[in-house]
Design an enzyme around this catalytic site. Structure first.
Site, PDB file in Angstrom:
ATOM      1  CD  GLU A 102      -8.953 -12.038  11.093  1.00 29.33           C
ATOM      2  OE1 GLU A 102      -8.508 -11.481  12.122  1.00 29.33           O
ATOM      3  OE2 GLU A 102      -9.127 -11.440  10.025  1.00 29.33           O
ATOM      4  CE  LYS A 128       7.670  -5.001   0.785  1.00 30.72           C
ATOM      5  NZ  LYS A 128       6.268  -4.699   0.581  1.00 30.72           N
ATOM      6  CB  THR A 177     -11.658  -8.030  10.834  1.00 31.02           C
ATOM      7  OG1 THR A 177     -11.980  -7.785   9.466  1.00 31.02           O
ATOM      8  CG2 THR A 177     -11.673  -9.505  11.108  1.00 31.02           C
ATOM      9  CD1 TRP A 209      11.491  -5.836   2.953  1.00 28.09           C
ATOM     10  CD2 TRP A 209      10.565  -7.233   4.436  1.00 28.09           C
ATOM     11  NE1 TRP A 209      10.719  -6.725   2.255  1.00 28.09           N
ATOM     12  CE2 TRP A 209      10.143  -7.600   3.140  1.00 28.09           C
ATOM     13  CE3 TRP A 209      10.104  -7.971   5.525  1.00 28.09           C
ATOM     14  CZ2 TRP A 209       9.283  -8.665   2.901  1.00 28.09           C
ATOM     15  CZ3 TRP A 209       9.260  -9.037   5.296  1.00 28.09           C
ATOM     16  CH2 TRP A 209       8.843  -9.376   3.993  1.00 28.09           C
TER      17      TRP A 209
END
Ligand code: AMP
Length: 547
Positions: A331, A444, A186, A449
Site C-alpha cells: 500500500e 497479549k 496484497t 504486549w
C-alpha cells in the site's frame, strides 16, 4: 499565483526515455528461464518497450485496460513494465506462487485483457485459462520456435514473434500524471485480496525517494540485483529507480538458490542487492558452507519481514556488507522506512550502532508516520511505547482497486486521513521505527504486549536454529503465552529446554516463551513471509505444559 515552471507530468515513459538518452549502454543482464545469461541495455529495452506499446495498440487495448504478467525478473518483464504503463495501460503483476483459485480470482477481478507468462508457468496457465474469460491474448515470453506446439491455449503467441511484427517507433502519450500505471494485489491473509492501484506520479515519486543516499543510495556506478521479484510490489520500485539513475540491472530469473545468486553477483560484480530475509539465509548458508567471500557487494536491502539481528551481524561483520533494513507495504509503493545511521551515531561503539541498525529505520520522504493508542491518540516517540502505526503521503493508497473493502483510511482530530498499516511499532526520539508485530500477531499476556518478532530474533540467534515463528497460545491465567515453533538446522541437536535456557538474560523473564515445538518446516506465504495464521491452525490442538 502559480509558479512559472514547465508543467510536465511525471510519467513512467520519461524514465525509460531518459535512460535511453543518457545511459543507453548501461547493461541489463538476465539469467533467463532458458538457463543462459542474456545481455541487453536501456537503449534496447526502450526500443522493445515501444514495440510492446505498438503491439497493444494493434490489439485495440484501451487506455487503462490491464495487462497481466506471470514472470520472473528479466529483461522481457522490464520491457513490459515500460511498454504497458508507458502507453497508458495498467501493468498487473501476478504472483505465480498464489494458489490457482486465488490466481483465477485476481485475474477476473482485475479483468485482465492480456496475460504474458514465462514458459515455466505454462502448467499454471493451462490450469487457469478456461476460468479467465476476460483474457483475450495469451503471450508466452519466449522465442517463436520455443512455443510448445500443443499447449492447448487458444491463440497462444510468442512474445518475440508478437513484438517482431511491430515498429519500434512510438510516441509515448502525454498522460495526466495521476493516470493509473500498475496494479498489485496484497498478500492479504484474510478475506479476498485487495489491490493497490499505483499512478505514474506515485511511481516516479517513489523512484526518487528510494534513490536517495539515506535510502538505497542508487548511482550510475551501481550494479543492482533485485532478488525481490518483479511480481512483489514491483521489485520494491527498483526497475524504475534504476532507469532514473542509469545503473546496471542484474536479474536472477527463476534461480534464487544461494549458489545461483552468489555466482551471478560475482560474475556481474553486483554492488547492491535487495530481497527478503529467506533468500539471504540461503545465500549466507552457501557462503558459509564454501568459505566464500563477496568481491563487489557493498550493501544489501533486507525487508518484507524483520531482518534477524544474527543475519545483520553476519553480513556486516563476516562479509563487510552494509545491511539496510527496510520496512514497507504494498500500500506504500512499497518503501516506508529504511535504516541508515545519523551523523551523531557514527561515534557510538559498534554494539550500540548495531542496536540501531536492527530497527526498521527512519521515514523516507513521501511517507509520514505516527503511532496511536486504541482511541486514536498519538503516543510518545520514546522508543518504548508501542502503538498502531498509521501512515500518509502521496504514494500511500487512498482506497483499494474497485473500492474493495470500503474506505481504508482513518481520520485524526485535525481531519487528516491516515492509512492504518496493521503493524504495531515504537518510534524513538531520533525517528527510528521499530516494528514489534502485526497487530494480529502480538501476544497479549496478562494485559501486557509481547513482541513475537523479538522472541523470534532470539531463537534464530541460537546456532542450532534455522527458522522460528512465535505465536500466542491460550492460557487460563494470562490469556495468551508465547510458544516458539522452530526448525532445526540440518544435523543440529537441540531440545526445548536448551532453547528456553538460551532466552535467559536476553529478554524480560515474563516474556520468555513457555514452550518450544520443533517442526520440519514453517508454512511460508507467496511473498516469502511466515504464515502464522496457518501455523495457529496447525497447532490448534496444542496445549501449554501444565495447563
Ligand atoms: P506486503 O504488503 O506483502 O509487502 O506486506 C507488508 C507487511 O510486511 C508489513 O505491514 C509488515 O507487517 C511486514 N514487513 C515488511 N517489512 C518488514 C520489516 N522490515 N520488519 C518487520 N515486518 C515487515
Amino acid at each position: 499565483m502559480l509558479g512559472l515552471m514547465q508543467n510536465q507530468a511525471m510519467l513512467i515513459s520519461n524514465l525509460i526515455e531518459f535512460a535511453e538518452r543518457h545511459h543507453g549502454d548501461a547493461e541489463i543482464v538476465s539469467r533467463r528461464v532458458e538457463g543462459d545469461i542474456h545481455r541487453s541495455d536501456y537503449r534496447t529495452v526502450a526500443a522493445r518497450a515501444r514495440r510492446v506499446a505498438n503491439g497493444l495498440d494493434a490489439w485495440g487495448l484501451a487506455s487503462g485496460e490491464r495487462v497481466a504478467t506471470l514472470a520472473w525478473n528479466g529483461y522481457r518483464h522490464l520491457e513490459l513494465y515500460y511498454g504497458v504503463s508507458g502507453s497508458g495501460r495498467v501493468l498487473h503483476t501476478v504472483n505465480p506462487r498464489l494458489h490457482i483459485d486465488q490466481l483465477a480470482w485476481i485475474v477476473n477481478h482485475a479483468e485482465d485483457q492480456v496475460l504474458c507468462f514465462d514458459l515455466g508457468f505454462l502448467p499454471i496457465v493451462q490450469a487457469v485459462y478456461s476460468r479467465c474469460p476476460t483474457v483475450r491474448h495469451w503471450v508466452a515470453l519466449c522465442d517463436a520456435d520455443a512455443l510448445p506446439p500443443n499447449a492447448g491455449i487458444p491463440g497462444l503467441c510468442s512474445y518475440e514473434a508478437w513484438i517482431a511484427g511491430q515498429s519500434d517507433v512510438y510516441a509515448w502519450p502525454s498522460l495526466d500524471e495521476n493516470t493509473a500505471s500498475s496494479l498489485c494485489y496484497t498478500s492479504g491473509t484474510t478475506g479476498n485480496p485487495k489491490a493497490a492501484l499505483y499512478s505514474h506520479r506515485s511511481t516516479v515519486l517513489h523512484a526518487y525517494a528510494i534513490s536517495l543516499p539515506d535510502v538505497m543510495c542508487l548511482r550510475a556506478r551501481d550494479a543492482v540485483l533485485p532478488v525481490v521479484p518483479m511480481f512483489h510490489v514491483n521489485a520494491w520500485g527498483l526497475p524504475y529507480a534504476a532507469a532514473m539513475v542509469g545503473c546496471k540491472l542484474v536479474f536472477p530469473g527463476p534461480a534464487l538458490d544461494g549458489k545461483s545468486v552468489y555466482e551471478l553477483m560475482e560474475a556481474e560484480q553486483v554492488t547492491m542487492a535487495a530481497g527478503v530475509p529467506t533468500v539471504w539465509q540461503m545465500l549466507l548458508g552457501h557462503l558459509q558452507a564454501g568459505g566464500l567471500r563477496f568481491s563487489s557487494l557493498q550493501r544489501t536491502v533486507i525487508g518484507g519481514a524483520a531482518c534477524p539481528p544474527a543475519m545483520l551481524r553476519s553480513f556486516q561483520e563476516d562479509y563487510g556488507v552494509e545491511v539496510l533494513h527496510a520496512w514497507g507495504m504494498t500500500e506504500l509503493s512499497p518503501v516506508g522506512t529504511l535504516c541508515s545511521l545519523k551523523q551523531k551515531h557514527l561515534a557510538l561503539p559498534p554494539d550500540a550502532q548495531m542496536k540501531i541498525r536492527q530497527k526498521q529505520g527512519r521515514a523516507v520522504f513521501g511517507v509520514d508516520m505516527e503511532i496511536v493508542d486504541a482511541n486514536g491518540q498519538a503516543l510518545p516517540h520514546d522508543g518504548r511505547t508501542a502503538g498502531d502505526l498509521l501512515v500518509k503521503g502521496p504514494r500511500v493508497v487512498a482506497e483499494y482497486f474497485k473500492g474493495e473493502g470500503g474506505d481504508p483510511l482513518v481520520r485524526d482530530a485535525k481531519g487528516m486521513a491516515w492509512f492504518p498499516t496493521g503493524d504495531v511499532a515504537t518510534i524513538c526520539p531520533d525517528g527510528f521505527l521499530q516494528i514489534t508485530d502485526r497487530s494480529k500477531d502480538v501476544i497479549k499476556s496478562g494485559g501486557e504486549w509481547i513482541s513475537s518478532i523479538e522472541l523470534e530474533n532470539i531463537a534464530v540467534a541460537h546456532p542450532a536454529i534455522a527458522m522460528a515463528a512465535c505465536i500466542g497460545v491460550k492460557h487460563p491465567k494470562w490469556d495468551e503465552r508465547p510458544l516458539i515453533v522452530a526448525v532445526k538446522k540440518p544435523g543440529a541437536v537441540v531440545d526445548a529446554a536448551d532453547l528456553l535456557q538460551f532466552y535467559q538474560g536476553k529478554t524480560a523473564k515474563w516474556q520468555i516463551p513457555d514452550d518450544v515445538v520443533f517442526v520440519d518446516a514453517i508454512p511460508m506465504g507467496a511473498t516469502g513471509k511466515m504464515q502464522k495464521m496457518r501455523l495457529r491452525e496447525l497447532l490448534k490442538d496444542y496445549t501449554l505444559p501444565g495447563t
